[in-house]
Design a protein around this motif. Structure first.
Motif, short mmCIF file in Angstrom:
data_model
loop_
_atom_site.label_atom_id
_atom_site.label_comp_id
_atom_site.label_asym_id
_atom_site.label_seq_id
_atom_site.Cartn_x
_atom_site.Cartn_y
_atom_site.Cartn_z
N ILE A 58 0.84 -1.21 0.00
CA ILE A 58 0.00 0.00 0.00
C ILE A 58 0.87 1.25 0.00
N THR A 62 1.04 3.92 -3.04
CA THR A 62 0.66 5.30 -2.75
C THR A 62 1.78 6.27 -3.11
N SER A 65 2.08 6.60 -6.87
CA SER A 65 1.00 7.41 -7.47
C SER A 65 1.19 8.89 -7.19
N ILE A 66 1.91 9.24 -6.14
CA ILE A 66 2.15 10.65 -5.81
C ILE A 66 3.38 11.19 -6.52
N THR A 136 -4.68 5.33 -10.39
CA THR A 136 -4.48 4.76 -9.06
C THR A 136 -4.52 5.85 -7.99
N ARG A 137 -3.92 7.00 -8.29
CA ARG A 137 -3.96 8.12 -7.34
C ARG A 137 -5.40 8.58 -7.11
N LEU A 140 -7.30 5.92 -5.00
CA LEU A 140 -6.87 5.95 -3.60
C LEU A 140 -7.38 7.20 -2.89
N ALA A 141 -7.33 8.34 -3.57
CA ALA A 141 -7.80 9.58 -2.95
C ALA A 141 -9.30 9.52 -2.68
N PHE A 144 -9.93 7.15 0.23
CA PHE A 144 -9.50 7.71 1.53
C PHE A 144 -10.47 8.78 2.01
N ILE A 331 -4.79 -3.41 -5.04
CA ILE A 331 -5.06 -2.40 -4.02
C ILE A 331 -6.11 -2.88 -3.04
#
Length: 352
Positions: A58, A62, A65-66, A136-137, A140-141, A144, A331
């Motif tokens: 994870i 993460t 992706s950032i 993916t970013r 995930l965002a 979250f 993920i």
């Protein structure tokens, strides 16, 4: 403590009352170092190899992706074959992995270095790798922030229902039962369609995010808080009869202070575990809505929208569907395994 030399005497042995030496103090301190509930939970979590490996996955996903979109030479929305004032170069469309367009081949022949297209390009000539990373970013965002919304709403309503009880609890639980009785996916799709058309974010600071993502957050806030609220309510019901709560009530503390200072901190493990398990559900729902065209706004990519776009060329470019599908699986699986590890490590009932 009794005198060993005189076993039948009730006098204390004065040697037993002498101060401990430095060696004795050091020995006793090494026997059981001080710890906290959080430290013990982290130790148990790190002993779980599956959960630890999932956490590493994870973190790596993460960070990738950032960081990658900031250093990658291609943008997620840049059409490589389109240059203002020049004819469209269609050789960039639908490139296979590690292949190049005509202009790039000329640069390579001239001795220039050209960064490869690891996953090729899509039908519009956009680098597919960076679109997967950016998707993916986004996933995930969304997962979250949706979980944070669910946490705040569920924790607030569940705490109120559990602490005050009576008619307040009865009314809230009837609302929870009604929401539970609704078909989830049908309501989510209907709300997403309606909110996507009703919301108008043009000219506002939310324009870049898009109305579809905002509608998804509203859907999560309206429907997904019930499980969190019911779980926290159950914890509060068992904690509100404890002595420290009765003592706080006797001193005149109001309900808000008792909930914030006593009840919520004592069920924080359940809150953390529930939030961790809610994130993969939110990511899967976002991917599902994006797959149906109700997710993020184009040209912004999402793993679900990438999989949906790949259906048009599934026979010729199967890998375009497999790559985002595997990303979603990786993920969601990692988050679920990590959530299970958190539950095993921090649930006091499992470690009693």
């Amino acid at each position: 403590m009794l005198n060993k030399n005189k076993p039948f005497s009730l006098h204390l042995d004065p040697d037993m009352l002498r101060p401990a030496t430095a060696e004795e103090k050091e020995y006793i301190s090494k026997m059981r170092p001080s710890s906290t509930f959080f430290k013990d939970g982290v130790k148990r979590l790190l002993k779980n190899k599956v959960a630890t490996f999932s956490l590493i996955v994870i973190i790596l996903v993460t960070l990738a992706s950032i960081i990658l979109p900031a250093v990658w030479p291609y943008s997620y929305d840049k059409m490589l074959g389109v240059t203002p004032g020049r004819p469209v170069d269609s050789s960039y469309n639908n490139l296979a992995p590690f292949t190049y367009g005509k202009t790039e081949l000329k640069k390579i022949a001239a001795g220039e270095d050209v960064f490869p297209h690891i996953f090729g390009t899509d039908s519009h000539g956009r680098d597919y790798f960076i679109r997967v990373v950016y998707g993916t970013r986004i996933s995930l965002a969304v997962g979250f922030f949706a979980s944070i919304i669910v946490l705040l709403i569920g924790m607030t309503i569940g705490s109120i229902a559990g602490y005050f009880g009576g008619k307040v609890d009865l009314a809230i639980m009837r609302v929870v039962d009604i929401i539970y009785s609704l078909p989830d996916m049908l309501v989510i799709i209907l709300l997403s369609v309606v909110l996507g058309r009703v919301l108008n974010v043009e000219g506002t600071i939310l324009e870049k995010i898009g109305s579809n993502i905002i509608s998804m957050f509203i859907v999560f806030g309206l429907l997904y808080w019930v499980s969190m609220a019911r779980m926290i309510r159950g914890q509060i019901l068992s904690l509100r009869e404890q002595e420290y709560v009765l003592s706080a009530q006797a001193t005149g503390a109001n309900g808000k202070w008792i909930i914030m200072k006593h009840l919520i901190p004592n069920c924080i493990s359940v809150v953390i575990i529930s939030t961790a398990l809610q994130i993969p559900n939110a990511i899967f729902t976002e991917s599902f809505l994006s797959f149906l065209g109700l997710g993020v706004n184009a040209p912004m990519p999402s793993l679900g929208s990438l999989a949906s776009d790949a259906l048009n060329g599934i026979n010729s470019y199967t890998y375009r569907l497999i790559i985002p599908a595997l990303s979603i699986c990786l993920i969601v699986l990692s988050l679920n395994l990590f959530g299970d590890g958190l539950r095993d490590a921090f649930d006091p009932k499992l470690n009693a």
